[in-house]
Motif scaffolding. Structure first.
Motif, PDB file in Angstrom:
ATOM      1  N   LEU A 103       0.853  -1.189   0.000  1.00 38.11           N
ATOM      2  CA  LEU A 103       0.000   0.000   0.000  1.00 38.11           C
ATOM      3  C   LEU A 103       0.887   1.236   0.000  1.00 38.11           C
ATOM      4  N   GLY A 104       0.281   2.386  -0.350  1.00 40.84           N
ATOM      5  CA  GLY A 104       0.949   3.668  -0.182  1.00 40.84           C
ATOM      6  C   GLY A 104       2.299   3.770  -0.848  1.00 40.84           C
ATOM      7  N   GLN A 105       3.281   4.297  -0.103  1.00 43.35           N
ATOM      8  CA  GLN A 105       4.623   4.511  -0.645  1.00 43.35           C
ATOM      9  C   GLN A 105       5.262   3.212  -1.099  1.00 43.35           C
ATOM     10  N   ALA A 106       4.992   2.123  -0.386  1.00 43.73           N
ATOM     11  CA  ALA A 106       5.601   0.842  -0.761  1.00 43.73           C
ATOM     12  C   ALA A 106       5.138   0.387  -2.140  1.00 43.73           C
ATOM     13  N   THR A 107       3.887   0.647  -2.491  1.00 39.08           N
ATOM     14  CA  THR A 107       3.406   0.271  -3.817  1.00 39.08           C
ATOM     15  C   THR A 107       4.201   0.984  -4.902  1.00 39.08           C
ATOM     16  N   MET A 108       4.395   2.291  -4.726  1.00 36.38           N
ATOM     17  CA  MET A 108       5.141   3.067  -5.704  1.00 36.38           C
ATOM     18  C   MET A 108       6.596   2.609  -5.781  1.00 36.38           C
ATOM     19  N   SER A 109       7.223   2.444  -4.638  1.00 32.14           N
ATOM     20  CA  SER A 109       8.629   2.079  -4.588  1.00 32.14           C
ATOM     21  C   SER A 109       8.875   0.674  -5.142  1.00 32.14           C
ATOM     22  N   LEU A 110       8.081  -0.284  -4.685  1.00 27.58           N
ATOM     23  CA  LEU A 110       8.325  -1.677  -5.063  1.00 27.58           C
ATOM     24  C   LEU A 110       7.837  -1.988  -6.472  1.00 27.58           C
ATOM     25  N   SER A 111       6.813  -1.289  -6.949  1.00 28.47           N
ATOM     26  CA  SER A 111       6.390  -1.465  -8.341  1.00 28.47           C
ATOM     27  C   SER A 111       7.533  -1.107  -9.284  1.00 28.47           C
ATOM     28  N   ARG A 112       8.236  -0.063  -8.934  1.00 28.77           N
ATOM     29  CA  ARG A 112       9.357   0.363  -9.770  1.00 28.77           C
ATOM     30  C   ARG A 112      10.482  -0.666  -9.741  1.00 28.77           C
ATOM     31  N   ALA A 113      10.717  -1.262  -8.583  1.00 27.13           N
ATOM     32  CA  ALA A 113      11.750  -2.300  -8.476  1.00 27.13           C
ATOM     33  C   ALA A 113      11.384  -3.514  -9.335  1.00 27.13           C
ATOM     34  N   PHE A 114      10.127  -3.944  -9.262  1.00 23.14           N
ATOM     35  CA  PHE A 114       9.679  -5.064 -10.091  1.00 23.14           C
ATOM     36  C   PHE A 114       9.793  -4.740 -11.577  1.00 23.14           C
ATOM     37  N   ASP A 115       9.370  -3.523 -11.964  1.00 21.30           N
ATOM     38  CA  ASP A 115       9.445  -3.121 -13.379  1.00 21.30           C
ATOM     39  C   ASP A 115      10.886  -3.154 -13.883  1.00 21.30           C
ATOM     40  N   ASN A 116      11.814  -2.680 -13.053  1.00 23.19           N
ATOM     41  CA  ASN A 116      13.230  -2.696 -13.444  1.00 23.19           C
ATOM     42  C   ASN A 116      13.754  -4.120 -13.581  1.00 23.19           C
ATOM     43  N   ALA A 117      13.277  -5.016 -12.704  1.00 22.43           N
ATOM     44  CA  ALA A 117      13.713  -6.417 -12.773  1.00 22.43           C
ATOM     45  C   ALA A 117      13.293  -7.058 -14.090  1.00 22.43           C
ATOM     46  N   ILE A 118      12.151  -6.627 -14.614  1.00 19.22           N
ATOM     47  CA  ILE A 118      11.692  -7.154 -15.907  1.00 19.22           C
ATOM     48  C   ILE A 118      12.423  -6.481 -17.060  1.00 19.22           C
ATOM     49  N   GLU A 119      12.475  -5.150 -17.013  1.00 15.91           N
ATOM     50  CA  GLU A 119      13.060  -4.392 -18.127  1.00 15.91           C
ATOM     51  C   GLU A 119      14.534  -4.697 -18.330  1.00 15.91           C
ATOM     52  N   PHE A 120      15.266  -4.893 -17.245  1.00 15.78           N
ATOM     53  CA  PHE A 120      16.709  -5.083 -17.344  1.00 15.78           C
ATOM     54  C   PHE A 120      17.127  -6.520 -17.045  1.00 15.78           C
ATOM     55  N   SER A 121      16.246  -7.476 -17.366  1.00 17.79           N
ATOM     56  CA  SER A 121      16.525  -8.875 -17.040  1.00 17.79           C
ATOM     57  C   SER A 121      17.779  -9.413 -17.723  1.00 17.79           C
ATOM     58  N   ALA A 122      18.175  -8.778 -18.838  1.00 19.87           N
ATOM     59  CA  ALA A 122      19.368  -9.244 -19.555  1.00 19.87           C
ATOM     60  C   ALA A 122      20.647  -8.578 -19.060  1.00 19.87           C
ATOM     61  N   ASP A 123      20.517  -7.630 -18.157  1.00 15.53           N
ATOM     62  CA  ASP A 123      21.679  -6.901 -17.639  1.00 15.53           C
ATOM     63  C   ASP A 123      22.061  -7.479 -16.273  1.00 15.53           C
ATOM     64  N   ASP A 124      23.079  -8.306 -16.259  1.00 18.87           N
ATOM     65  CA  ASP A 124      23.451  -9.011 -15.021  1.00 18.87           C
ATOM     66  C   ASP A 124      23.776  -8.061 -13.880  1.00 18.87           C
ATOM     67  N   LYS A 125      24.425  -6.944 -14.178  1.00 20.47           N
ATOM     68  CA  LYS A 125      24.808  -6.010 -13.119  1.00 20.47           C
ATOM     69  C   LYS A 125      23.579  -5.348 -12.492  1.00 20.47           C
ATOM     70  N   VAL A 126      22.634  -4.917 -13.328  1.00 19.12           N
ATOM     71  CA  VAL A 126      21.420  -4.283 -12.817  1.00 19.12           C
ATOM     72  C   VAL A 126      20.620  -5.278 -11.978  1.00 19.12           C
ATOM     73  N   ILE A 127      20.485  -6.506 -12.477  1.00 22.10           N
ATOM     74  CA  ILE A 127      19.734  -7.523 -11.740  1.00 22.10           C
ATOM     75  C   ILE A 127      20.407  -7.820 -10.397  1.00 22.10           C
ATOM     76  N   LYS A 128      21.717  -7.900 -10.395  1.00 26.59           N
ATOM     77  CA  LYS A 128      22.437  -8.134  -9.145  1.00 26.59           C
ATOM     78  C   LYS A 128      22.158  -7.010  -8.148  1.00 26.59           C
ATOM     79  N   ASP A 129      22.139  -5.762  -8.637  1.00 30.26           N
ATOM     80  CA  ASP A 129      21.860  -4.615  -7.764  1.00 30.26           C
ATOM     81  C   ASP A 129      20.434  -4.661  -7.218  1.00 30.26           C
ATOM     82  N   ILE A 130      19.471  -5.001  -8.076  1.00 30.17           N
ATOM     83  CA  ILE A 130      18.073  -5.060  -7.648  1.00 30.17           C
ATOM     84  C   ILE A 130      17.893  -6.125  -6.564  1.00 30.17           C
ATOM     85  N   LYS A 131      18.480  -7.289  -6.783  1.00 35.52           N
ATOM     86  CA  LYS A 131      18.351  -8.364  -5.789  1.00 35.52           C
ATOM     87  C   LYS A 131      19.062  -7.992  -4.486  1.00 35.52           C
ATOM     88  N   ASN A 132      20.178  -7.299  -4.592  1.00 34.82           N
ATOM     89  CA  ASN A 132      20.863  -6.856  -3.388  1.00 34.82           C
ATOM     90  C   ASN A 132      19.995  -5.889  -2.582  1.00 34.82           C
TER      91      ASN A 132
END
Length: 361
Positions: free
Chosen positions: A174-203
């Protein structure tokens, strides 16, 4: 997965399971009257609110066909991943969706997690309420990490990854978490081929718990941590704004507040998780995300409550996911005393480690 210095003692009201860690890293939770912050992984800036929470009709649109598996070199097979997708497609309520993620997370961690029914509700009691609130806070970040990891690395096509992401944010945030975490999920999909970005997101969603808000003791009873909607607080400041401001919730809510240090020590994140409770199982079982089972006026526990074994029913929703910076003004309770996260010794130590890590990059 989530590592913490405080081990949960299972209550008589519900049992806990343990299973084996099979995927990536781990996570964590808050209290007080707080406020929303930046996108997950963005330590110094507030996220641009450009995410739409899916409707239940939209979340039912993906086909029931399993995703074509990617090659072993480009994706990771998680235990229960196809079961997760199937359960989400069959889910009729937000509780069923959230429970699908919880059951998937159990298969990825060796940490104890609270038992839930098929609707995602945990049975506890007034006597065990404080322990339950803290446990569900830990469960929420463990579940978040598992969800991010399967979207980032799982053997699904992008449509199914988006469906899984939207199912999580629409049912468990809910609230701020929805905005923040939606963006994290979107980045995980968009940059799935970029190992460095994915490593950063998971970290960024990995978590060693370094602080859990702890209520004061009153008449020999440890009080649960809670927040109360404050309509007079119109602050837009990322740390001082009312965290309930962007929701329709009113009254008081039990919450768990956790501060997490990421695996590479480059980020400290605060998670505030609402724990909805009721003495009646039906309102919690059928609770739609963003609604409340009942309006709580007095969140305090009395001495008689600690011997009250009558059942209570609980479920969780992540309300904030905020980066913690030096001298953070995010409110918290430290051993029952009101303070800020920037003043908590373990958080100070972690922030000093973060500065050292960033300086050596």
């Amino acid at each position: 997965m989530v590592r913490n210095r405080e081990q949960f003692n299972p209550s008589d009201s519900y049992s806990l399971k343990e299973k084996v860690l099979k995927s990536i890293a781990t996570m964590a939770t808050l209290l007080a009257t707080v406020a929303p912050l930046s996108a997950c992984g963005e330590t110094h800036s507030e996220p641009t609110p450009n995410v739409t929470t899916p409707t239940s009709q939209e979340s039912e649109s993906p086909s029931s066909e399993p995703s074509p598996e990617a090659s072993a070199s480009s994706c990771t097979k998680f235990e229960g991943d196809q079961e997760l997708l199937t359960d989400l497609k069959l889910a009729k309520t937000d509780g069923e969706k959230r429970n699908a993620f919880v059951e998937f997370a159990r298969k990825q961690t060796d940490e104890a997690m609270a038992e839930t029914n098929s609707i995602g509700t945990t049975v506890t009691s007034q006597a065990n309420l404080v322990d339950t609130i803290n446990q569900l806070g830990r469960d929420s970040v463990t579940t978040l990490e598992a969800a991010i990891n399967v979207v980032a690395d799982g053997c699904f096509n992008d449509d199914d990854k988006k469906f899984i992401s939207d199912s999580f944010t629409s049912s468990a945030t809910l609230g701020q978490a929805t905005m923040s975490l939606s963006r994290a999920f979107d980045n995980a999909i968009e940059f799935s081929a970029d190992d460095k970005v994915i490593k950063d997101i998971k970290n960024e969603v990995s978590c060693k718990i370094i602080h859990t808000a702890k209520g004061e003791e009153r008449n020999g009873v440890e009080q649960p941590t809670y927040i109360t909607r404050n309509n007079l607080n119109v602050s837009k400041g990322v740390e001082k704004m009312d965290p309930l401001q962007d929701t329709s919730l009113s009254g008081s809510f039990y919450v768990s507040q956790i501060a997490c240090q990421t695996e590479n020590k480059s980020l400290i994140t605060e998670y505030l998780t609402i724990v909805h409770t009721s003495s009646d199982e039906d309102p919690v079982d059928s609770l739609e995300n963003g609604k409340q089972a009942s309006k709580m006026i007095n969140p305090s526990l009395l001495p008689g409550d600690i011997i009250n074994d009558e059942p209570r029913y609980a479920s969780w929703t992540i309300l904030t996911s905020r980066a913690v910076n030096p001298d953070s003004q995010i409110p918290t309770l430290y051993n029952g005393v009101a303070t800020t996260l920037g003043e908590v010794p373990a958080v100070k130590e972690a922030l000093a480690e973060r500065e050292e890590v960033l300086a050596n990059k």
